[in-house]
Design a protein around this motif. Structure first.
Motif, PDB file in Angstrom:
ATOM      1  N   GLN A 169      -2.124   6.776   3.710  1.00  0.00           N
ATOM      2  CA  GLN A 169      -2.017   5.435   4.261  1.00  0.00           C
ATOM      3  C   GLN A 169      -0.542   5.051   4.325  1.00  0.00           C
ATOM      4  O   GLN A 169       0.223   5.377   3.426  1.00  0.00           O
ATOM      5  CB  GLN A 169      -2.773   4.442   3.354  1.00  0.00           C
ATOM      6  N   ILE A 170      -0.153   4.420   5.415  1.00  0.00           N
ATOM      7  CA  ILE A 170       1.155   3.764   5.459  1.00  0.00           C
ATOM      8  C   ILE A 170       0.892   2.353   4.960  1.00  0.00           C
ATOM      9  O   ILE A 170       0.412   1.493   5.696  1.00  0.00           O
ATOM     10  CB  ILE A 170       1.760   3.797   6.868  1.00  0.00           C
ATOM     11  N   ALA A 171       1.160   2.149   3.673  1.00  0.00           N
ATOM     12  CA  ALA A 171       0.621   0.989   2.953  1.00  0.00           C
ATOM     13  C   ALA A 171       1.660  -0.106   2.752  1.00  0.00           C
ATOM     14  O   ALA A 171       2.817   0.163   2.430  1.00  0.00           O
ATOM     15  CB  ALA A 171       0.095   1.442   1.588  1.00  0.00           C
ATOM     16  N   ARG A 172       1.218  -1.334   2.929  1.00  0.00           N
ATOM     17  CA  ARG A 172       2.041  -2.493   2.590  1.00  0.00           C
ATOM     18  C   ARG A 172       1.815  -2.831   1.121  1.00  0.00           C
ATOM     19  O   ARG A 172       0.681  -2.883   0.641  1.00  0.00           O
ATOM     20  CB  ARG A 172       1.662  -3.686   3.457  1.00  0.00           C
ATOM     21  N   CYS A 173       2.915  -3.065   0.401  1.00  0.00           N
ATOM     22  CA  CYS A 173       2.853  -3.344  -1.032  1.00  0.00           C
ATOM     23  C   CYS A 173       3.663  -4.608  -1.322  1.00  0.00           C
ATOM     24  O   CYS A 173       4.577  -4.961  -0.563  1.00  0.00           O
ATOM     25  CB  CYS A 173       3.411  -2.173  -1.826  1.00  0.00           C
ATOM     26  N   PHE A 174       3.332  -5.261  -2.428  1.00  0.00           N
ATOM     27  CA  PHE A 174       3.918  -6.570  -2.717  1.00  0.00           C
ATOM     28  C   PHE A 174       4.287  -6.672  -4.187  1.00  0.00           C
ATOM     29  O   PHE A 174       3.474  -6.367  -5.061  1.00  0.00           O
ATOM     30  CB  PHE A 174       2.915  -7.680  -2.371  1.00  0.00           C
ATOM     31  N   ARG A 175       5.505  -7.110  -4.462  1.00  0.00           N
ATOM     32  CA  ARG A 175       5.940  -7.315  -5.843  1.00  0.00           C
ATOM     33  C   ARG A 175       6.778  -8.581  -5.918  1.00  0.00           C
ATOM     34  O   ARG A 175       7.747  -8.735  -5.173  1.00  0.00           O
ATOM     35  CB  ARG A 175       6.754  -6.110  -6.343  1.00  0.00           C
ATOM     36  N   ASP A 176       6.432  -9.436  -6.836  1.00  0.00           N
ATOM     37  CA  ASP A 176       7.170 -10.684  -7.029  1.00  0.00           C
ATOM     38  C   ASP A 176       8.230 -10.453  -8.093  1.00  0.00           C
ATOM     39  O   ASP A 176       8.057 -10.785  -9.258  1.00  0.00           O
ATOM     40  CB  ASP A 176       6.195 -11.788  -7.459  1.00  0.00           C
ATOM     41  N   GLU A 177       9.342  -9.834  -7.682  1.00  0.00           N
ATOM     42  CA  GLU A 177      10.383  -9.475  -8.636  1.00  0.00           C
ATOM     43  C   GLU A 177      11.742  -9.897  -8.112  1.00  0.00           C
ATOM     44  O   GLU A 177      11.904 -10.252  -6.947  1.00  0.00           O
ATOM     45  CB  GLU A 177      10.369  -7.965  -8.893  1.00  0.00           C
ATOM     46  N   ASP A 178      12.716  -9.881  -8.990  1.00  0.00           N
ATOM     47  CA  ASP A 178      14.082 -10.180  -8.582  1.00  0.00           C
ATOM     48  C   ASP A 178      14.521  -9.124  -7.574  1.00  0.00           C
ATOM     49  O   ASP A 178      14.254  -7.933  -7.742  1.00  0.00           O
ATOM     50  CB  ASP A 178      15.019 -10.191  -9.788  1.00  0.00           C
ATOM     51  N   LEU A 179      15.227  -9.579  -6.530  1.00  0.00           N
ATOM     52  CA  LEU A 179      15.525  -8.689  -5.416  1.00  0.00           C
ATOM     53  C   LEU A 179      16.977  -8.234  -5.436  1.00  0.00           C
ATOM     54  O   LEU A 179      17.833  -8.813  -6.084  1.00  0.00           O
ATOM     55  CB  LEU A 179      15.224  -9.403  -4.098  1.00  0.00           C
ATOM     56  N   ARG A 180      17.239  -7.159  -4.687  1.00  0.00           N
ATOM     57  CA  ARG A 180      18.590  -6.689  -4.446  1.00  0.00           C
ATOM     58  C   ARG A 180      18.567  -5.972  -3.104  1.00  0.00           C
ATOM     59  O   ARG A 180      17.579  -6.019  -2.384  1.00  0.00           O
ATOM     60  CB  ARG A 180      19.066  -5.778  -5.570  1.00  0.00           C
ATOM     61  N   ALA A 181      19.656  -5.282  -2.777  1.00  0.00           N
ATOM     62  CA  ALA A 181      19.788  -4.709  -1.439  1.00  0.00           C
ATOM     63  C   ALA A 181      18.664  -3.746  -1.081  1.00  0.00           C
ATOM     64  O   ALA A 181      18.267  -3.647   0.069  1.00  0.00           O
ATOM     65  CB  ALA A 181      21.139  -4.012  -1.299  1.00  0.00           C
ATOM     66  N   ASP A 182      18.138  -3.024  -2.063  1.00  0.00           N
ATOM     67  CA  ASP A 182      17.130  -2.013  -1.742  1.00  0.00           C
ATOM     68  C   ASP A 182      15.715  -2.453  -2.105  1.00  0.00           C
ATOM     69  O   ASP A 182      14.827  -1.631  -2.260  1.00  0.00           O
ATOM     70  CB  ASP A 182      17.457  -0.686  -2.428  1.00  0.00           C
ATOM     71  N   ARG A 183      15.506  -3.764  -2.259  1.00  0.00           N
ATOM     72  CA  ARG A 183      14.167  -4.248  -2.589  1.00  0.00           C
ATOM     73  C   ARG A 183      13.784  -5.413  -1.694  1.00  0.00           C
ATOM     74  O   ARG A 183      14.625  -6.208  -1.276  1.00  0.00           O
ATOM     75  CB  ARG A 183      14.088  -4.685  -4.057  1.00  0.00           C
ATOM     76  N   GLN A 184      12.500  -5.504  -1.431  1.00  0.00           N
ATOM     77  CA  GLN A 184      11.928  -6.612  -0.693  1.00  0.00           C
ATOM     78  C   GLN A 184      10.633  -7.025  -1.387  1.00  0.00           C
ATOM     79  O   GLN A 184       9.964  -6.192  -2.010  1.00  0.00           O
ATOM     80  CB  GLN A 184      11.614  -6.189   0.752  1.00  0.00           C
ATOM     81  N   PRO A 185      10.242  -8.306  -1.278  1.00  0.00           N
ATOM     82  CA  PRO A 185       8.976  -8.714  -1.907  1.00  0.00           C
ATOM     83  C   PRO A 185       7.771  -8.032  -1.263  1.00  0.00           C
ATOM     84  O   PRO A 185       6.744  -7.834  -1.894  1.00  0.00           O
ATOM     85  CB  PRO A 185       8.941 -10.228  -1.700  1.00  0.00           C
ATOM     86  N   GLU A 186       7.892  -7.682   0.021  1.00  0.00           N
ATOM     87  CA  GLU A 186       6.872  -6.889   0.698  1.00  0.00           C
ATOM     88  C   GLU A 186       7.555  -5.648   1.257  1.00  0.00           C
ATOM     89  O   GLU A 186       8.604  -5.735   1.877  1.00  0.00           O
ATOM     90  CB  GLU A 186       6.190  -7.686   1.808  1.00  0.00           C
ATOM     91  N   PHE A 187       6.976  -4.493   0.978  1.00  0.00           N
ATOM     92  CA  PHE A 187       7.614  -3.251   1.383  1.00  0.00           C
ATOM     93  C   PHE A 187       6.543  -2.264   1.808  1.00  0.00           C
ATOM     94  O   PHE A 187       5.333  -2.517   1.675  1.00  0.00           O
ATOM     95  CB  PHE A 187       8.487  -2.693   0.257  1.00  0.00           C
ATOM     96  N   THR A 188       6.980  -1.128   2.317  1.00  0.00           N
ATOM     97  CA  THR A 188       6.044  -0.153   2.875  1.00  0.00           C
ATOM     98  C   THR A 188       6.230   1.186   2.190  1.00  0.00           C
ATOM     99  O   THR A 188       7.356   1.618   1.949  1.00  0.00           O
ATOM    100  CB  THR A 188       6.285   0.016   4.388  1.00  0.00           C
ATOM    101  N   GLN A 189       5.119   1.832   1.874  1.00  0.00           N
ATOM    102  CA  GLN A 189       5.217   3.180   1.330  1.00  0.00           C
ATOM    103  C   GLN A 189       4.241   4.112   2.048  1.00  0.00           C
ATOM    104  O   GLN A 189       3.203   3.696   2.535  1.00  0.00           O
ATOM    105  CB  GLN A 189       4.982   3.197  -0.174  1.00  0.00           C
ATOM    106  N   ILE A 190       4.664   5.377   2.126  1.00  0.00           N
ATOM    107  CA  ILE A 190       3.785   6.432   2.633  1.00  0.00           C
ATOM    108  C   ILE A 190       3.024   6.948   1.428  1.00  0.00           C
ATOM    109  O   ILE A 190       3.597   7.571   0.542  1.00  0.00           O
ATOM    110  CB  ILE A 190       4.594   7.561   3.301  1.00  0.00           C
ATOM    111  N   ASP A 191       1.743   6.673   1.383  1.00  0.00           N
ATOM    112  CA  ASP A 191       0.933   6.898   0.196  1.00  0.00           C
ATOM    113  C   ASP A 191      -0.079   8.001   0.468  1.00  0.00           C
ATOM    114  O   ASP A 191      -0.745   7.978   1.503  1.00  0.00           O
ATOM    115  CB  ASP A 191       0.212   5.583  -0.145  1.00  0.00           C
ATOM    116  N   PHE A 192      -0.195   8.980  -0.430  1.00  0.00           N
ATOM    117  CA  PHE A 192      -1.223   9.998  -0.229  1.00  0.00           C
ATOM    118  C   PHE A 192      -1.733  10.527  -1.564  1.00  0.00           C
ATOM    119  O   PHE A 192      -1.044  10.461  -2.573  1.00  0.00           O
ATOM    120  CB  PHE A 192      -0.730  11.133   0.671  1.00  0.00           C
ATOM    121  N   GLU A 193      -2.958  11.024  -1.551  1.00  0.00           N
ATOM    122  CA  GLU A 193      -3.621  11.507  -2.750  1.00  0.00           C
ATOM    123  C   GLU A 193      -4.481  12.707  -2.379  1.00  0.00           C
ATOM    124  O   GLU A 193      -5.031  12.784  -1.269  1.00  0.00           O
ATOM    125  CB  GLU A 193      -4.482  10.400  -3.357  1.00  0.00           C
TER     126      GLU A 193
END
Length: 596
Positions: free
Chosen positions: A222-246
């Motif tokens: 899945q090309i999955a949307r993920c969400f984390r409510d954390e302090d941000l910096r240049a390489d982080r976003q509250p919503e991000f995308t990962q290539i997920d496989f199992e």
């Protein structure tokens, strides 16, 4: 006066008009990139997402069309019909795909006007990021940004093709799910139907993809949307995308082979770069040589430990640290003896950011060693240090003595800084490696307990299962991270598929049976019904895309990103909502005055 598109039907994109179209009548549409009036003949560069083409408005065709063209301004939206001609000799533009031709306009429709721009639509525009994000619809018109988004689209397509060819099934997992903390704060969504209860946005599809393995879908992606409510910096976003496989019924190498194929095909097809054999490095080796589990191997400056020598020397700072169980490590900055005292002081402040209490140094000069600490070492001890660090005339040696974590973090970052200072990093180089054999747990001093280094569903090495409860500090995980030029772009593990082992891991990290059942009960229940051995991985798509495009920030490869404070400057989110909406959700906002 503005016109309607009417019967106009575009025959070509601007960037697709070439020499093969000479003599043909074409219809193009787009935005006015620039206008030039050359003695009554108006030249317009017309742009769409494919590129630019030159349009000529000439009195030879019509005086009226020339007068109308003179009213065009940057970013007006127009449609043009005309004949494709070769540019006169000497006027060609080799920088453009369309640079050999131009369109002699016979019809012009002005479809929309534009206000004066807050910044020009140029790749090297000098404007703050906040302005770019506020006017993102203009920022995305810039060639570089448009190419980033199209590059990302192509990355998606190659990813899907590779997984489809490998026999994977693309399956979506829920966005509204149960809160199962995985290291960061959840974004919570209140339920209108069930007052006082909340959904959580997923930090990753981890639990669901394991459930899919139990369900018999032995290859999921899945090309999955993920969400984390954390302090941000240049390489982080509250919503991000990962290539997920199992995958089910696999070893670490099976998962790594699929990940390697994907990375190779992405680099080959998108950048024309061929990636060879990918080396494997243990966690212990990475930490020993580079001070980090994501080493940048494009350059040297490796760390060397001298704790054994420090224990014997008379330099109190080193000796005390060594006797108390800390370590002493050093970097040989080749040719760095020319550094001034001011520069050394700045480097000392830099390592202080990472907890180092100081930065000792020794310059190796033709006339001898120069340093305030040399006098504390015997000739034999100093010779051993010089030999171990392979020191030569012109080098400067940097030392940090402290707890292991502090030393490694300080010197790992100093190494990167020195590498950039000396121009040692080849930005065109692509160095990939696997880091394996991670510790299963790390000690949380604040909470006085063990916690999972990756996540609590990672399987321990089979030979370490028997010491799980007695010696958690010695347990190694069946985990693997892929590192690209010093950045972790993906990671995964073989998962726990047996309920008894999962319960032991929960016990090590301090979860009671009740807490484990409350948080992860549905997974534990699934493991009771014939769960197969399985493992998987996730790539950080935003970061991978940014590295491949040589962008410093992932915001430049995301169409509509948030700022470092989690705001969308384009829409104004987050924002207040109507009182009626809050009432429907049974939510009451308390003012700051009431809180006081």
């Amino acid at each position: 006066m503005l016109e309607h598109l009417g019967e106009f039907k575009r025959t070509h994109y601007c960037g697709d008009v070439t020499g093969k179209d000479v003599g043909d009548r074409v219809r193009v549409a787009g935005w006015v990139d620039s206008t030039r009036d050359h003695g009554g003949v108006v030249f317009v560069d017309l742009r769409d997402r494919t590129g630019k083409v030159q349009v000529v408005f000439s009195p030879e065709i019509s005086e009226e069309i020339v007068e109308r063209a003179k009213k065009l301004r940057d970013e007006f939206v127009i449609a043009v019909e005309g004949e494709v001609r070769r540019r006169p000799p000497g006027t060609e533009n080799p920088k453009l795909k369309t640079g050999q031709v131009e369109i002699y306009a016979e019809k012009l429709q002005i479809l929309n006007k534009s206000l004066p721009l807050p910044f020009p639509i140029e790749d090297d525009v000098k404007v703050g990021e906040e302005t770019r994000l506020k006017y993102r619809f203009l920022d995305l018109r810039r060639k570089k940004m448009a190419e980033n988004i199209i590059f990302r689209h192509r990355l998606y397509q190659i990813t899907r093709r590779v997984f489809n060819e490998e026999g994977f099934v693309e399956i979506e997992t829920p966005y509204l799910t149960k809160s199962t903390p995985e290291g960061a704060r959840d974004f919570l969504v209140p339920s209108r139907i069930y007052p006082g209860k909340f959904y959580a946005l997923p930090q990753s599809p981890q639990l669901f993809k394991q459930i899919l393995m139990v369900s018999g879908f032995d290859r999921y992606y899945q090309i999955a949307r993920c969400f984390r409510d954390e302090d941000l910096r240049a390489d982080r976003q509250p919503e991000f995308t990962q290539i997920d496989f199992e995958m089910s019924f696999v070893t670490e190498r099976d998962v790594m082979d699929v990940a390697e194929r994907l990375l190779r095909e992405l680099y080959s097809e998108l950048l024309g770069v061929e990636i060879g054999e990918i080396p494997v490095m243990t966690y212990d080796e990475a930490m020993d040589r580079f001070g980090t589990d994501r080493p940048d191997t494009r350059f040297g400056l490796e760390l060397k430990e001298i704790t054994d020598i420090a224990k014997e020397c008379q330099f109190k700072v080193f000796r005390t640290v060594a006797e108390k169980g800390g370590i002493v490590k050093a970097i040989n900055f080749k040719g760095g003896a020319k550094l001034s005292r001011k520069e050394i002081d700045e480097l000392t402040k830099f390592v202080g950011i990472y907890g180092a209490k100081g930065l000792a140094w020794i310059k190796v000069l033709s006339e001898g060693l120069q340093s305030p600490i040399v006098k504390f070492f015997s000739e034999g001890e100093m010779n051993r240090i010089l030999e171990r660090l392979e020191a030569e005339v012109g080098d400067i040696l940097f030392f940090v003595a402290d707890k292991k974590d502090v030393v490694n973090q300080a010197l790992a970052n100093l190494r990167l800084k020195l590498g950039k200072m000396a121009g040692l990093i080849d930005e065109d180089k692509v160095n990939v490696l696997w880091v394996v054999d991670f510790p299963m747990f790390e000690w949380n001093e604040d909470e006085n307990r063990w916690e999972a280094l990756h996540h609590p569903f990672t399987s321990p090495k089979e030979e370490d299962v028997e010491i799980l409860l007695e010696s958690p500090e010695k347990v190694r995980a069946r985990a693997y991270d892929m590192v690209l030029n010093g950045v972790e772009i993906g990671g995964g593990s073989i998962r726990i598929h047996r309920e008894d082992i999962q319960e032991k891991v929960f016990k090590v990290i301090g979860l009671s049976d009740e807490e484990a059942k409350e948080r992860f009960g549905f997974l534990l229940e699934a493991l009771k019904y014939g769960a197969p051995p399985h493992g998987g991985m996730a790539f950080g798509l935003d970061r991978l895309c940014a590295i491949m495009r040589k962008e410093e920030s992932i915001r430049d490869v995301i169409a509509f990103p948030k700022t470092q404070r989690g705001q969308c400057l384009l829409t104004g989110a987050p924002d207040t909502v109507r009182e009626e909406q809050l009432e429907e959700l049974h939510i009451k906002i308390e003012s700051e005055e009431n809180e006081e």
